[in-house]
Scaffold this motif. Structure first.
Motif, short mmCIF file in Angstrom:
data_model
loop_
_atom_site.label_atom_id
_atom_site.label_comp_id
_atom_site.label_asym_id
_atom_site.label_seq_id
_atom_site.Cartn_x
_atom_site.Cartn_y
_atom_site.Cartn_z
N ALA A 33 88.36 -80.26 -79.16
CA ALA A 33 88.59 -78.96 -78.51
C ALA A 33 88.29 -77.81 -79.45
N LYS A 34 88.69 -77.96 -80.70
CA LYS A 34 88.42 -76.91 -81.69
C LYS A 34 86.92 -76.73 -81.87
N ARG A 35 86.19 -77.85 -81.91
CA ARG A 35 84.74 -77.76 -82.05
C ARG A 35 84.09 -77.14 -80.82
N LEU A 36 84.57 -77.50 -79.63
CA LEU A 36 84.02 -76.92 -78.40
C LEU A 36 84.22 -75.41 -78.36
N ASP A 37 85.38 -74.97 -78.82
CA ASP A 37 85.66 -73.53 -78.89
C ASP A 37 84.68 -72.85 -79.84
N LEU A 38 84.44 -73.48 -80.98
CA LEU A 38 83.49 -72.96 -81.96
C LEU A 38 82.06 -72.99 -81.42
N LEU A 39 81.74 -74.03 -80.66
CA LEU A 39 80.42 -74.16 -80.06
C LEU A 39 80.11 -73.01 -79.12
N LYS A 64 97.55 -74.34 -76.92
CA LYS A 64 98.03 -73.60 -78.09
C LYS A 64 96.92 -73.35 -79.10
N LEU A 65 95.99 -74.29 -79.19
CA LEU A 65 94.96 -74.26 -80.24
C LEU A 65 93.78 -73.34 -79.93
N VAL A 66 93.29 -73.40 -78.70
CA VAL A 66 92.03 -72.73 -78.35
C VAL A 66 92.18 -71.21 -78.39
N LYS A 67 91.23 -70.56 -79.06
CA LYS A 67 91.30 -69.11 -79.25
C LYS A 67 90.47 -68.32 -78.26
N ASP A 68 89.28 -68.82 -77.91
CA ASP A 68 88.35 -68.03 -77.12
C ASP A 68 88.10 -68.55 -75.71
N ALA A 69 87.96 -69.86 -75.56
CA ALA A 69 87.61 -70.43 -74.25
C ALA A 69 88.80 -70.43 -73.29
N THR A 70 88.49 -70.43 -72.00
CA THR A 70 89.49 -70.69 -70.98
C THR A 70 89.89 -72.16 -71.07
N ASP A 81 101.35 -81.72 -58.59
CA ASP A 81 100.24 -81.67 -59.55
C ASP A 81 100.07 -80.27 -60.12
N ILE A 82 100.10 -79.30 -59.23
CA ILE A 82 99.86 -77.91 -59.63
C ILE A 82 100.98 -77.40 -60.52
N GLU A 83 102.21 -77.74 -60.19
CA GLU A 83 103.35 -77.31 -61.01
C GLU A 83 103.26 -77.89 -62.42
N ILE A 84 102.93 -79.16 -62.52
CA ILE A 84 102.82 -79.82 -63.83
C ILE A 84 101.67 -79.20 -64.64
N ALA A 85 100.54 -78.93 -63.98
CA ALA A 85 99.41 -78.30 -64.67
C ALA A 85 99.80 -76.93 -65.20
N ALA A 86 100.51 -76.17 -64.39
CA ALA A 86 100.94 -74.83 -64.81
C ALA A 86 101.84 -74.91 -66.04
N GLN A 87 102.72 -75.90 -66.07
CA GLN A 87 103.59 -76.08 -67.25
C GLN A 87 102.77 -76.42 -68.49
N ALA A 88 101.80 -77.30 -68.34
CA ALA A 88 100.97 -77.71 -69.49
C ALA A 88 100.13 -76.57 -70.02
N LEU A 89 99.78 -75.63 -69.14
CA LEU A 89 98.90 -74.53 -69.52
C LEU A 89 99.65 -73.26 -69.95
N LYS A 90 100.95 -73.34 -70.03
CA LYS A 90 101.74 -72.11 -70.22
C LYS A 90 101.45 -71.39 -71.54
N PHE A 91 100.90 -72.09 -72.55
CA PHE A 91 100.59 -71.45 -73.83
C PHE A 91 99.15 -70.94 -73.92
N ALA A 92 98.35 -71.23 -72.91
CA ALA A 92 96.93 -70.86 -72.97
C ALA A 92 96.74 -69.35 -72.88
#
Length: 391
Positions: A33-39, A64-70, A81-92
């Motif tokens: 993921a870090k490399r993809l963000d850099l890419l 938490k890690l990704v700085k630039d990409a969605t 499904d949607i509720e769980i995804a929203a929880q996982a994405l809360k730091f994005a």
């Protein structure tokens, strides 16, 4: 964003990781993921959060890690499904929920035992519910490639009303021909109300070897996002290869389309994914394969030595490869032998080359490839004086 800008949606960590034997742990996913963000990809589909605790954790940590990409999480068209995804994405910093449902007759009848109207209702409800958690909602119409265009347009109009920002038109089974897929995108552009306010996305599979061609046909007809993976990995025969579509746009300026990808990182990123997943690409893989810039035919070698562009449409440095490779085989000519010999210090005269070449061919007939040590050995056999060696 410019109308000529094509967003790159990377699903290596979701669709790519579904390949048997390619399972990654969270730490490995974070490195990629870090490399993809850099890419410079625009979107990283980090996983399917409800599928397992491990996938949830990976999506959360990538957020938490990704700085630039969605950062995107996949769901089915249901609230849990949607509720769980929203929880996982809360730091994005830039979260996206990717929800959807099958729309082809086969999916509606056999997978869901439902009707067209009920599928539209479920699509609307899922999109509207996802919109309660994030602003950026992508809707996928699974098996859109085999979905009747008129019905597909009806589905998409409703999810636009529900708040979708991106419409994913998957050729889920890799069945479409490029002209068919391109015509489908064109039809939707011309017949779906509100479609100019959203992004159309191409998600093509490679069952018939047409994923890249279909994705390019899609953007030529108005799509502005391509969903792809590093090395083209993915379910069954794989997905659209990121490196291929990016370099097609780079090498064909008349398309007047571009991406934000740093192409000089493509080869290194390919190697990272190969090592992490334990899945090597075939040597003749376009753009990043071991032989993508290798030449063994004498006619080709002579042309490349004189002018690289004679047989190479891409500069290897543009994708992160140091240089072209002149591979010595029984099909190599005098020019290639002289070139390789000079690279290791032998500046052969015409007489020396004429004497050496027949012996080189005899040697090459019994070996797949003639390496530098073999060249040294041939020089010794021919008693070429050391004064001709430039070390």
């Amino acid at each position: 964003m410019s109308k000529n800008r094509v967003q790159i949606f990377d699903t290596t960590l979701r669709d790519g990781e579904q390949v048997p034997g390619c399972k990654l742990n969270t730490e490995q996913k974070l490195v990629i993921a870090k490399r993809l963000d850099l890419l410079g990809v625009d979107v990283i589909e980090a996983g399917f959060p409800i599928s397992s605790p491990g996938d949830f954790t990976s999506v959360e940590e990538i957020s938490k890690l990704v700085k630039d990409a969605t950062v995107c999480g996949l769901t089915r068209a249901n609230k849990k499904d949607i509720e769980i995804a929203a929880q996982a994405l809360k730091f994005a910093k830039k979260p996206r929920i990717h929800t959807g449902i099958g729309t082809s007759e086969s999916h509606i009848k056999y997978k869901f035992n439902s009707t067209q109207d009920k599928i539209i209702e479920r699509a609307f409800e899922a999109t509207a519910y996802a919109k309660k958690f994030v602003e950026d909602v992508e809707f996928y119409a699974e098996d859109a490639g085999r979905t009747d265009n008129e019905y597909l347009a009806r589905v998409l109009e409703q999810v636009i009303k529900a708040g979708a920002t991106v419409l994913n038109i998957p050729d889920t089974t890799g069945y479409c021909l490029p002209d068919e897929y391109g015509a489908k995108i064109k039809y939707l552009k011309e017949n779906v109300k509100g479609i100019d306010n959203v992004t159309i996305s191409c998600h093509c599979h490679n069952d018939l070897g047409l994923a890249t061609a279909n994705a390019i046909a899609g953007i030529q007809n108005g799509a502005r996002q391509i969903e792809c993976t590093i090395n083209g990995i993915g379910e069954r025969a794989g997905n659209t290869a990121l490196e291929e579509v990016v370099m097609i746009m780079k090498q064909h300026p008349y398309l007047n389309l571009d991406t934000g990808v740093n192409t000089k990182l493509l080869y290194d990123t390919s190697l990272l994914v190969q090592r992490s997943m334990g899945m090597a690409v075939q040597p003749n893989k376009a753009v990043i394969g071991e032989n993508a810039f290798a030449h063994s035919s004498g006619i080709h070698q002579d042309g490349v030595i004189k002018n690289r562009e004679t047989y190479e449409i891409m500069n290897p440095e543009d994708v992160g490869v140091t240089e072209s490779s002149i591979v010595l085989t029984a099909r190599s000519g005098r020019a290639a032998l002289a070139y390789r010999a000079k690279n290791i210090g032998y500046d052969l005269t015409k007489i020396e080359l004429d004497d050496l070449y027949p012996q080189f061919l005899k040697f090459a007939d019994f070996h797949k490839e003639v390496n530098n040590n073999d060249i040294h050995h041939l020089m010794e056999l021919n008693k070429i004086k050391k004064t001709s060696i430039k070390l």
